[in-house]
Design an enzyme around this catalytic site. Structure first.
Site, PDB file in Angstrom:
ATOM      1  N   GLY A  42       0.821  -1.211   0.000  1.00 29.90           N
ATOM      2  CA  GLY A  42       0.000   0.000   0.000  1.00 29.90           C
ATOM      3  C   GLY A  42       0.854   1.259   0.000  1.00 29.90           C
ATOM      4  O   GLY A  42       0.555   2.227   0.708  1.00 29.90           O
ATOM      5  N   ALA A  43       1.902   1.245  -0.843  1.00 32.54           N
ATOM      6  CA  ALA A  43       2.863   2.353  -0.839  1.00 32.54           C
ATOM      7  C   ALA A  43       2.504   3.424  -1.869  1.00 32.54           C
ATOM      8  O   ALA A  43       3.292   4.334  -2.113  1.00 32.54           O
ATOM      9  CB  ALA A  43       4.261   1.811  -1.122  1.00 32.54           C
ATOM     10  N   ASN A  44       1.323   3.318  -2.479  1.00 37.10           N
ATOM     11  CA  ASN A  44       0.991   4.279  -3.543  1.00 37.10           C
ATOM     12  C   ASN A  44       0.186   5.474  -3.047  1.00 37.10           C
ATOM     13  O   ASN A  44      -0.129   6.379  -3.822  1.00 37.10           O
ATOM     14  CB  ASN A  44       0.234   3.578  -4.688  1.00 37.10           C
ATOM     15  CG  ASN A  44      -1.066   2.963  -4.211  1.00 37.10           C
ATOM     16  OD1 ASN A  44      -1.434   3.110  -3.050  1.00 37.10           O
ATOM     17  ND2 ASN A  44      -1.753   2.274  -5.102  1.00 37.10           N
ATOM     18  N   GLY A  46      -1.553   7.687   0.818  1.00 40.34           N
ATOM     19  CA  GLY A  46      -1.753   7.752   2.264  1.00 40.34           C
ATOM     20  C   GLY A  46      -0.468   7.588   3.062  1.00 40.34           C
ATOM     21  O   GLY A  46       0.608   8.056   2.681  1.00 40.34           O
ATOM     22  N   TYR A 198     -13.789  -3.539   9.975  1.00 45.09           N
ATOM     23  CA  TYR A 198     -12.433  -2.959   9.945  1.00 45.09           C
ATOM     24  C   TYR A 198     -11.756  -3.140  11.304  1.00 45.09           C
ATOM     25  O   TYR A 198     -10.593  -3.573  11.383  1.00 45.09           O
ATOM     26  CB  TYR A 198     -12.537  -1.477   9.566  1.00 45.09           C
ATOM     27  CG  TYR A 198     -11.227  -0.725   9.683  1.00 45.09           C
ATOM     28  CD1 TYR A 198     -10.215  -0.917   8.752  1.00 45.09           C
ATOM     29  CD2 TYR A 198     -11.012   0.164  10.740  1.00 45.09           C
ATOM     30  CE1 TYR A 198      -9.011  -0.235   8.869  1.00 45.09           C
ATOM     31  CE2 TYR A 198      -9.814   0.841  10.855  1.00 45.09           C
ATOM     32  CZ  TYR A 198      -8.812   0.642   9.926  1.00 45.09           C
ATOM     33  OH  TYR A 198      -7.622   1.305  10.043  1.00 45.09           O
TER      34      TYR A 198
HETATM   35  N1  LIG Z   1      -5.889   6.775   8.436  1.00 42.25           N
HETATM   36  C1  LIG Z   1      -6.019   6.455   9.720  1.00 42.25           C
HETATM   37  O1  LIG Z   1      -6.556   7.245  10.535  1.00 42.25           O
HETATM   38  C2  LIG Z   1      -5.514   5.166  10.249  1.00 42.25           C
HETATM   39  C3  LIG Z   1      -5.633   4.895  11.621  1.00 42.25           C
HETATM   40  C4  LIG Z   1      -5.169   3.696  12.122  1.00 42.25           C
HETATM   41  C5  LIG Z   1      -4.603   2.765  11.268  1.00 42.25           C
HETATM   42  N2  LIG Z   1      -4.501   3.039   9.924  1.00 42.25           N
HETATM   43  C6  LIG Z   1      -3.908   2.018   9.058  1.00 42.25           C
HETATM   44  O2  LIG Z   1      -2.906   2.599   8.252  1.00 42.25           O
HETATM   45  C7  LIG Z   1      -2.736   1.826   7.068  1.00 42.25           C
HETATM   46  C8  LIG Z   1      -2.688   2.754   5.851  1.00 42.25           C
HETATM   47  O3  LIG Z   1      -3.956   3.353   5.696  1.00 42.25           O
HETATM   48  P1  LIG Z   1      -4.146   4.834   5.143  1.00 42.25           P
HETATM   49  O4  LIG Z   1      -4.769   5.619   6.220  1.00 42.25           O
HETATM   50  O5  LIG Z   1      -2.915   5.322   4.497  1.00 42.25           O
HETATM   51  O6  LIG Z   1      -5.305   4.552   4.068  1.00 42.25           O
HETATM   52  P2  LIG Z   1      -5.398   4.840   2.474  1.00 42.25           P
HETATM   53  O7  LIG Z   1      -4.983   6.214   2.151  1.00 42.25           O
HETATM   54  O8  LIG Z   1      -6.784   4.417   2.120  1.00 42.25           O
HETATM   55  O9  LIG Z   1      -4.329   3.831   1.885  1.00 42.25           O
HETATM   56  C9  LIG Z   1      -4.584   2.459   1.923  1.00 42.25           C
HETATM   57  C10 LIG Z   1      -3.566   1.755   1.065  1.00 42.25           C
HETATM   58  O10 LIG Z   1      -3.892   0.347   1.084  1.00 42.25           O
HETATM   59  C11 LIG Z   1      -4.004  -0.071  -0.257  1.00 42.25           C
HETATM   60  N3  LIG Z   1      -4.941  -1.172  -0.426  1.00 42.25           N
HETATM   61  C12 LIG Z   1      -6.253  -1.232  -0.125  1.00 42.25           C
HETATM   62  N4  LIG Z   1      -6.774  -2.392  -0.514  1.00 42.25           N
HETATM   63  C13 LIG Z   1      -5.761  -3.089  -1.100  1.00 42.25           C
HETATM   64  C14 LIG Z   1      -5.662  -4.350  -1.715  1.00 42.25           C
HETATM   65  N5  LIG Z   1      -6.699  -5.163  -1.874  1.00 42.25           N
HETATM   66  N6  LIG Z   1      -4.462  -4.756  -2.185  1.00 42.25           N
HETATM   67  C15 LIG Z   1      -3.387  -3.960  -2.089  1.00 42.25           C
HETATM   68  N7  LIG Z   1      -3.408  -2.738  -1.531  1.00 42.25           N
HETATM   69  C16 LIG Z   1      -4.600  -2.302  -1.037  1.00 42.25           C
HETATM   70  C17 LIG Z   1      -4.477   1.150  -1.041  1.00 42.25           C
HETATM   71  O11 LIG Z   1      -4.214   0.953  -2.415  1.00 42.25           O
HETATM   72  P3  LIG Z   1      -5.238   1.385  -3.601  1.00 42.25           P
HETATM   73  O12 LIG Z   1      -4.745   2.695  -4.076  1.00 42.25           O
HETATM   74  O13 LIG Z   1      -5.123   0.313  -4.614  1.00 42.25           O
HETATM   75  O14 LIG Z   1      -6.606   1.464  -2.983  1.00 42.25           O
HETATM   76  C18 LIG Z   1      -3.603   2.215  -0.394  1.00 42.25           C
HETATM   77  O15 LIG Z   1      -2.315   2.191  -0.909  1.00 42.25           O
HETATM   78  C19 LIG Z   1      -3.910   0.838   7.040  1.00 42.25           C
HETATM   79  O16 LIG Z   1      -3.477  -0.420   7.489  1.00 42.25           O
HETATM   80  C20 LIG Z   1      -4.886   1.418   8.045  1.00 42.25           C
HETATM   81  O17 LIG Z   1      -5.694   0.428   8.642  1.00 42.25           O
HETATM   82  C21 LIG Z   1      -4.946   4.214   9.400  1.00 42.25           C
END
Ligand SMILES: NC(=O)c1ccc[n+]([C@@H]2O[C@H](COP(=O)([O-])OP(=O)(O)OC[C@H]3O[C@@H](n4cnc5c(N)ncnc54)[C@H](OP(=O)(O)O)[C@@H]3O)[C@@H](O)[C@H]2O)c1
Length: 318
Positions: A42-44, A46, A198
Protein backbone atom coordinates in the site's frame (compact mmCIF):
# COMPACT_ATOMS: atom_id res chain seq x y z
CA UNK A 1 8.91 5.28 29.55
CA UNK A 2 6.24 2.70 28.70
CA UNK A 3 2.67 4.04 28.63
CA UNK A 4 -0.08 1.91 30.08
CA UNK A 5 -3.19 1.94 27.89
CA UNK A 6 -6.72 1.79 29.21
CA UNK A 7 -8.78 -1.22 28.02
CA UNK A 8 -11.87 1.05 27.95
CA UNK A 9 -12.75 1.87 24.32
CA UNK A 10 -13.95 5.43 24.87
CA UNK A 11 -10.94 6.41 26.96
CA UNK A 12 -8.64 4.84 24.40
CA UNK A 13 -10.20 6.50 21.39
CA UNK A 14 -10.32 9.87 23.19
CA UNK A 15 -6.65 9.62 24.13
CA UNK A 16 -5.78 8.70 20.51
CA UNK A 17 -7.47 11.81 19.13
CA UNK A 18 -6.83 14.47 21.74
CA UNK A 19 -3.42 15.98 21.61
CA UNK A 20 -2.18 13.97 18.64
CA UNK A 21 -1.45 17.16 16.70
CA UNK A 22 0.82 18.38 19.54
CA UNK A 23 2.49 15.01 19.86
CA UNK A 24 4.10 15.01 16.43
CA UNK A 25 7.60 13.65 16.94
CA UNK A 26 9.33 13.23 13.58
CA UNK A 27 11.49 10.16 13.16
CA UNK A 28 15.20 11.13 13.12
CA UNK A 29 16.94 10.90 9.73
CA UNK A 30 19.62 8.67 11.24
CA UNK A 31 20.54 5.90 11.28
CA UNK A 32 20.74 5.69 7.49
CA UNK A 33 19.42 2.64 5.68
CA UNK A 34 21.99 2.46 2.86
CA UNK A 35 22.33 -1.14 1.67
CA UNK A 36 19.07 -2.17 3.35
CA UNK A 37 16.06 -3.53 1.48
CA UNK A 38 12.53 -2.66 2.55
CA UNK A 39 9.21 -3.97 1.25
CA UNK A 40 6.02 -2.07 1.94
CA UNK A 41 2.42 -2.77 0.93
CA UNK A 42 0.00 0.00 0.00
CA UNK A 43 2.86 2.35 -0.84
CA UNK A 44 0.99 4.28 -3.54
CA UNK A 45 -0.95 6.64 -1.25
CA UNK A 46 -1.75 7.75 2.26
CA UNK A 47 0.54 6.70 5.09
CA UNK A 48 2.25 4.02 2.98
CA UNK A 49 3.45 6.48 0.35
CA UNK A 50 4.97 8.76 3.01
CA UNK A 51 6.54 5.78 4.76
CA UNK A 52 8.09 4.68 1.45
CA UNK A 53 9.36 8.24 0.92
CA UNK A 54 10.95 8.19 4.40
CA UNK A 55 12.66 4.88 3.69
CA UNK A 56 14.04 6.17 0.38
CA UNK A 57 15.22 9.41 2.03
CA UNK A 58 17.28 7.29 4.42
CA UNK A 59 18.92 5.39 1.54
CA UNK A 60 16.94 2.12 1.50
CA UNK A 61 16.02 0.20 -1.64
CA UNK A 62 12.23 -0.01 -1.56
CA UNK A 63 9.91 -2.61 -3.06
CA UNK A 64 6.46 -1.05 -3.32
CA UNK A 65 3.71 -3.69 -3.47
CA UNK A 66 0.61 -1.95 -4.76
CA UNK A 67 -2.78 -2.84 -6.24
CA UNK A 68 -3.16 0.30 -8.34
CA UNK A 69 -0.07 0.48 -10.54
CA UNK A 70 -0.91 3.87 -12.11
CA UNK A 71 -1.00 5.39 -8.63
CA UNK A 72 2.24 3.61 -7.76
CA UNK A 73 3.91 5.11 -10.87
CA UNK A 74 2.64 8.56 -9.84
CA UNK A 75 4.14 8.02 -6.38
CA UNK A 76 7.43 6.98 -7.96
CA UNK A 77 7.43 10.13 -10.13
CA UNK A 78 6.82 12.32 -7.09
CA UNK A 79 9.72 10.64 -5.23
CA UNK A 80 12.06 11.13 -8.19
CA UNK A 81 10.93 14.76 -8.58
CA UNK A 82 12.00 15.23 -4.95
CA UNK A 83 15.50 14.04 -5.84
CA UNK A 84 15.17 10.45 -4.59
CA UNK A 85 16.95 7.63 -6.41
CA UNK A 86 14.73 6.11 -9.15
CA UNK A 87 16.91 2.99 -9.23
CA UNK A 88 16.11 2.30 -5.58
CA UNK A 89 12.41 1.87 -6.33
CA UNK A 90 10.80 -1.35 -7.54
CA UNK A 91 7.04 -1.50 -8.08
CA UNK A 92 5.28 -4.88 -7.93
CA UNK A 93 1.57 -5.39 -8.51
CA UNK A 94 -0.21 -7.00 -5.57
CA UNK A 95 -3.91 -7.19 -4.80
CA UNK A 96 -4.09 -8.38 -1.21
CA UNK A 97 -7.74 -9.30 -1.72
CA UNK A 98 -6.72 -12.09 -4.08
CA UNK A 99 -4.38 -14.79 -2.77
CA UNK A 100 -3.32 -15.71 -6.33
CA UNK A 101 -2.18 -12.13 -6.88
CA UNK A 102 -0.40 -12.18 -3.50
CA UNK A 103 1.46 -15.35 -4.44
CA UNK A 104 2.42 -13.92 -7.83
CA UNK A 105 3.69 -10.77 -6.08
CA UNK A 106 5.68 -12.81 -3.56
CA UNK A 107 7.26 -14.73 -6.45
CA UNK A 108 7.99 -11.50 -8.36
CA UNK A 109 9.69 -10.09 -5.25
CA UNK A 110 11.81 -13.24 -4.90
CA UNK A 111 12.80 -13.13 -8.59
CA UNK A 112 13.79 -9.49 -8.25
CA UNK A 113 15.77 -10.07 -5.05
CA UNK A 114 17.71 -13.10 -6.41
CA UNK A 115 18.66 -14.34 -2.98
CA UNK A 116 19.09 -10.94 -1.34
CA UNK A 117 17.04 -10.56 1.84
CA UNK A 118 14.45 -8.05 2.97
CA UNK A 119 15.56 -6.19 6.11
CA UNK A 120 12.33 -4.29 6.71
CA UNK A 121 8.82 -5.51 5.92
CA UNK A 122 5.98 -3.05 6.47
CA UNK A 123 2.48 -4.52 6.32
CA UNK A 124 0.75 -1.21 5.77
CA UNK A 125 -2.04 -1.57 3.19
CA UNK A 126 -5.55 -1.57 4.57
CA UNK A 127 -9.17 -1.23 3.58
CA UNK A 128 -12.19 0.10 5.49
CA UNK A 129 -15.01 -0.88 3.16
CA UNK A 130 -18.23 1.08 2.89
CA UNK A 131 -20.20 -1.83 1.43
CA UNK A 132 -20.02 -5.51 2.23
CA UNK A 133 -17.66 -7.31 -0.10
CA UNK A 134 -15.61 -10.47 -0.34
CA UNK A 135 -12.17 -11.31 -1.64
CA UNK A 136 -11.57 -13.48 -4.71
CA UNK A 137 -11.47 -16.50 -2.40
CA UNK A 138 -14.73 -15.54 -0.69
CA UNK A 139 -13.54 -14.07 2.61
CA UNK A 140 -14.94 -10.89 4.15
CA UNK A 141 -13.02 -8.05 2.49
CA UNK A 142 -11.44 -6.30 5.52
CA UNK A 143 -10.28 -9.58 6.99
CA UNK A 144 -9.18 -10.97 3.62
CA UNK A 145 -7.16 -7.88 2.69
CA UNK A 146 -5.80 -6.58 5.97
CA UNK A 147 -5.12 -9.87 7.74
CA UNK A 148 -5.09 -12.84 5.36
CA UNK A 149 -3.47 -11.13 2.35
CA UNK A 150 -0.56 -9.97 4.50
CA UNK A 151 -0.34 -13.36 6.18
CA UNK A 152 -0.01 -15.13 2.82
CA UNK A 153 2.54 -12.61 1.56
CA UNK A 154 4.69 -12.93 4.66
CA UNK A 155 4.47 -16.72 4.51
CA UNK A 156 5.90 -16.64 0.98
CA UNK A 157 8.66 -14.21 1.93
CA UNK A 158 9.58 -16.25 4.98
CA UNK A 159 10.71 -19.00 2.61
CA UNK A 160 14.14 -17.48 1.96
CA UNK A 161 13.49 -13.77 1.39
CA UNK A 162 13.38 -12.29 4.88
CA UNK A 163 16.58 -11.50 6.77
CA UNK A 164 16.98 -13.49 10.00
CA UNK A 165 16.50 -10.44 12.20
CA UNK A 166 14.18 -8.58 9.84
CA UNK A 167 12.08 -5.80 11.30
CA UNK A 168 8.43 -6.56 10.60
CA UNK A 169 6.06 -3.67 11.13
CA UNK A 170 2.38 -4.55 11.25
CA UNK A 171 0.09 -1.55 11.03
CA UNK A 172 -2.98 -1.93 13.20
CA UNK A 173 -5.25 0.85 14.51
CA UNK A 174 -6.31 1.63 18.07
CA UNK A 175 -9.90 1.09 16.93
CA UNK A 176 -9.24 -2.63 17.50
CA UNK A 177 -10.16 -1.93 21.14
CA UNK A 178 -13.85 -1.71 20.15
CA UNK A 179 -14.09 -5.41 19.34
CA UNK A 180 -13.15 -8.81 20.71
CA UNK A 181 -13.26 -11.05 17.65
CA UNK A 182 -11.77 -11.51 14.20
CA UNK A 183 -12.70 -14.16 11.66
CA UNK A 184 -12.96 -14.76 7.92
CA UNK A 185 -16.76 -14.81 7.86
CA UNK A 186 -18.55 -11.72 9.14
CA UNK A 187 -21.67 -10.75 7.22
CA UNK A 188 -22.28 -7.06 7.86
CA UNK A 189 -24.45 -4.23 6.61
CA UNK A 190 -24.36 -0.45 6.77
CA UNK A 191 -21.72 2.02 7.91
CA UNK A 192 -21.45 0.63 11.44
CA UNK A 193 -21.01 -2.89 10.07
CA UNK A 194 -18.14 -1.67 7.89
CA UNK A 195 -16.49 -0.05 10.89
CA UNK A 196 -16.87 -3.21 12.95
CA UNK A 197 -15.39 -5.35 10.19
CA UNK A 198 -12.43 -2.96 9.95
CA UNK A 199 -11.91 -2.93 13.74
CA UNK A 200 -12.00 -6.75 13.76
CA UNK A 201 -9.33 -6.87 11.08
CA UNK A 202 -7.14 -4.49 13.08
CA UNK A 203 -7.49 -6.76 16.13
CA UNK A 204 -6.52 -9.62 13.80
CA UNK A 205 -3.42 -7.66 12.75
CA UNK A 206 -2.46 -7.26 16.41
CA UNK A 207 -3.03 -10.95 17.21
CA UNK A 208 -1.03 -12.13 14.21
CA UNK A 209 1.85 -9.77 15.12
CA UNK A 210 2.02 -11.13 18.67
CA UNK A 211 1.82 -14.71 17.48
CA UNK A 212 4.49 -14.08 14.81
CA UNK A 213 6.88 -12.72 17.44
CA UNK A 214 6.20 -15.78 19.61
CA UNK A 215 6.75 -18.27 16.80
CA UNK A 216 9.70 -16.50 15.19
CA UNK A 217 11.62 -14.86 18.06
CA UNK A 218 14.53 -13.92 15.76
CA UNK A 219 12.36 -11.37 13.94
CA UNK A 220 11.85 -7.90 15.35
CA UNK A 221 8.09 -7.46 15.16
CA UNK A 222 6.44 -4.13 15.93
CA UNK A 223 2.72 -3.37 16.07
CA UNK A 224 1.99 0.23 15.08
CA UNK A 225 -0.88 2.64 15.55
CA UNK A 226 0.01 5.45 13.09
CA UNK A 227 -2.44 8.02 14.46
CA UNK A 228 -5.81 9.19 13.23
CA UNK A 229 -4.69 10.40 9.84
CA UNK A 230 -6.24 12.41 6.99
CA UNK A 231 -6.12 9.78 4.24
CA UNK A 232 -8.59 8.07 1.89
CA UNK A 233 -9.29 5.34 4.45
CA UNK A 234 -13.03 4.80 4.84
CA UNK A 235 -13.78 7.02 1.83
CA UNK A 236 -14.19 10.72 1.54
CA UNK A 237 -15.85 13.55 -0.31
CA UNK A 238 -15.05 17.26 -0.40
CA UNK A 239 -16.53 18.06 2.99
CA UNK A 240 -15.22 14.92 4.72
CA UNK A 241 -11.75 15.53 3.31
CA UNK A 242 -11.84 19.13 4.53
CA UNK A 243 -12.78 18.00 8.07
CA UNK A 244 -10.13 15.28 7.98
CA UNK A 245 -7.44 17.80 7.01
CA UNK A 246 -8.55 20.22 9.76
CA UNK A 247 -8.93 17.69 12.56
CA UNK A 248 -6.48 14.89 11.84
CA UNK A 249 -2.74 14.60 11.32
CA UNK A 250 -1.17 14.51 7.85
CA UNK A 251 0.00 11.30 6.12
CA UNK A 252 3.61 12.45 6.62
CA UNK A 253 3.00 12.69 10.37
CA UNK A 254 1.16 9.37 10.22
CA UNK A 255 4.23 7.70 8.69
CA UNK A 256 6.55 8.59 11.58
CA UNK A 257 5.72 5.71 13.95
CA UNK A 258 6.30 3.07 11.23
CA UNK A 259 9.55 4.83 10.29
CA UNK A 260 10.68 4.87 13.94
CA UNK A 261 10.05 1.14 14.20
CA UNK A 262 11.80 0.55 10.88
CA UNK A 263 14.93 2.48 11.79
CA UNK A 264 15.53 3.25 15.43
CA UNK A 265 17.73 1.22 17.81
CA UNK A 266 16.83 0.26 21.38
CA UNK A 267 13.18 -0.51 20.66
CA UNK A 268 11.40 -3.44 22.30
CA UNK A 269 10.46 -5.99 19.69
CA UNK A 270 7.02 -7.52 20.07
CA UNK A 271 5.72 -4.21 21.44
CA UNK A 272 2.91 -1.86 20.50
CA UNK A 273 4.04 1.60 19.35
CA UNK A 274 1.48 4.39 19.30
CA UNK A 275 1.90 7.79 17.66
CA UNK A 276 0.76 9.62 20.80
CA UNK A 277 1.93 7.35 23.61
CA UNK A 278 5.08 5.76 22.16
CA UNK A 279 5.81 2.25 23.44
CA UNK A 280 2.71 0.93 25.18
CA UNK A 281 1.73 -1.80 27.53
CA UNK A 282 -1.80 -3.14 27.47
CA UNK A 283 -3.95 -4.44 30.30
CA UNK A 284 -4.75 -8.17 30.58
CA UNK A 285 -8.37 -7.26 29.85
CA UNK A 286 -7.34 -5.80 26.49
CA UNK A 287 -8.64 -7.90 23.56
CA UNK A 288 -5.16 -7.81 21.97
CA UNK A 289 -3.89 -9.92 24.88
CA UNK A 290 -6.19 -12.87 24.10
CA UNK A 291 -3.42 -15.37 23.29
CA UNK A 292 -5.78 -18.30 22.69
CA UNK A 293 -7.79 -16.39 20.10
CA UNK A 294 -4.53 -15.22 18.50
CA UNK A 295 -3.25 -18.79 18.21
CA UNK A 296 -6.59 -19.92 16.72
CA UNK A 297 -6.54 -17.12 14.15
CA UNK A 298 -2.97 -17.98 13.21
CA UNK A 299 -3.91 -21.65 12.70
CA UNK A 300 -6.92 -20.65 10.59
CA UNK A 301 -4.81 -18.32 8.41
CA UNK A 302 -2.32 -21.16 7.91
CA UNK A 303 -5.15 -23.46 6.75
CA UNK A 304 -6.56 -20.87 4.37
CA UNK A 305 -3.22 -20.00 2.78
CA UNK A 306 -2.18 -23.66 2.56
CA UNK A 307 -5.50 -24.50 0.83
CA UNK A 308 -4.84 -21.80 -1.73
CA UNK A 309 -1.28 -22.98 -2.29
CA UNK A 310 -2.52 -26.55 -2.82
CA UNK A 311 -5.14 -25.38 -5.33
CA UNK A 312 -2.50 -23.45 -7.21
CA UNK A 313 -0.18 -26.46 -7.30
CA UNK A 314 -3.04 -28.63 -8.64
CA UNK A 315 -3.89 -26.05 -11.30
CA UNK A 316 -0.27 -25.96 -12.43
CA UNK A 317 -0.05 -29.76 -12.48
CA UNK A 318 -3.22 -30.23 -14.60
N1 LIG B 1 -5.89 6.77 8.44
C1 LIG B 1 -6.02 6.45 9.72
O1 LIG B 1 -6.56 7.25 10.53
C2 LIG B 1 -5.51 5.17 10.25
C3 LIG B 1 -5.63 4.89 11.62
C4 LIG B 1 -5.17 3.70 12.12
C5 LIG B 1 -4.60 2.77 11.27
N2 LIG B 1 -4.50 3.04 9.92
C6 LIG B 1 -3.91 2.02 9.06
O2 LIG B 1 -2.91 2.60 8.25
C7 LIG B 1 -2.74 1.83 7.07
C8 LIG B 1 -2.69 2.75 5.85
O3 LIG B 1 -3.96 3.35 5.70
P1 LIG B 1 -4.15 4.83 5.14
O4 LIG B 1 -4.77 5.62 6.22
O5 LIG B 1 -2.91 5.32 4.50
O6 LIG B 1 -5.31 4.55 4.07
P2 LIG B 1 -5.40 4.84 2.47
O7 LIG B 1 -4.98 6.21 2.15
O8 LIG B 1 -6.78 4.42 2.12
O9 LIG B 1 -4.33 3.83 1.88
C9 LIG B 1 -4.58 2.46 1.92
C10 LIG B 1 -3.57 1.75 1.07
O10 LIG B 1 -3.89 0.35 1.08
C11 LIG B 1 -4.00 -0.07 -0.26
N3 LIG B 1 -4.94 -1.17 -0.43
C12 LIG B 1 -6.25 -1.23 -0.13
N4 LIG B 1 -6.77 -2.39 -0.51
C13 LIG B 1 -5.76 -3.09 -1.10
C14 LIG B 1 -5.66 -4.35 -1.71
N5 LIG B 1 -6.70 -5.16 -1.87
N6 LIG B 1 -4.46 -4.76 -2.18
C15 LIG B 1 -3.39 -3.96 -2.09
N7 LIG B 1 -3.41 -2.74 -1.53
C16 LIG B 1 -4.60 -2.30 -1.04
C17 LIG B 1 -4.48 1.15 -1.04
O11 LIG B 1 -4.21 0.95 -2.41
P3 LIG B 1 -5.24 1.39 -3.60
O12 LIG B 1 -4.74 2.70 -4.08
O13 LIG B 1 -5.12 0.31 -4.61
O14 LIG B 1 -6.61 1.46 -2.98
C18 LIG B 1 -3.60 2.21 -0.39
O15 LIG B 1 -2.31 2.19 -0.91
C19 LIG B 1 -3.91 0.84 7.04
O16 LIG B 1 -3.48 -0.42 7.49
C20 LIG B 1 -4.89 1.42 8.05
O17 LIG B 1 -5.69 0.43 8.64
C21 LIG B 1 -4.95 4.21 9.40
Amino acid sequence: MIARLSPKPLQRLYSSMVGQKNHASPCPLSPRLDGKIALITGANGGIGKETARGLLQRGAEVLMLCRNIDKAEQARRSFVADGLDADAIKIIECDLADLDSVMAAGQAAKNYLRGRKIDILIENAGVWARRYGETEQGYEISFGTNVLGHFALRRMLQAGSLARHARIIIVTGDIYITTEACSSRFPWRGAVGGMRAYARSKLGNFWIARELQKQCPDFNVFVVHPGVVATRLGGGGRLTDWFKRKLLISPTEGAQTSLMCATQCDLSHGSYYHNVHGECETDNADPAMNDEAAARLWARCMEMTAACEREKALRLAS
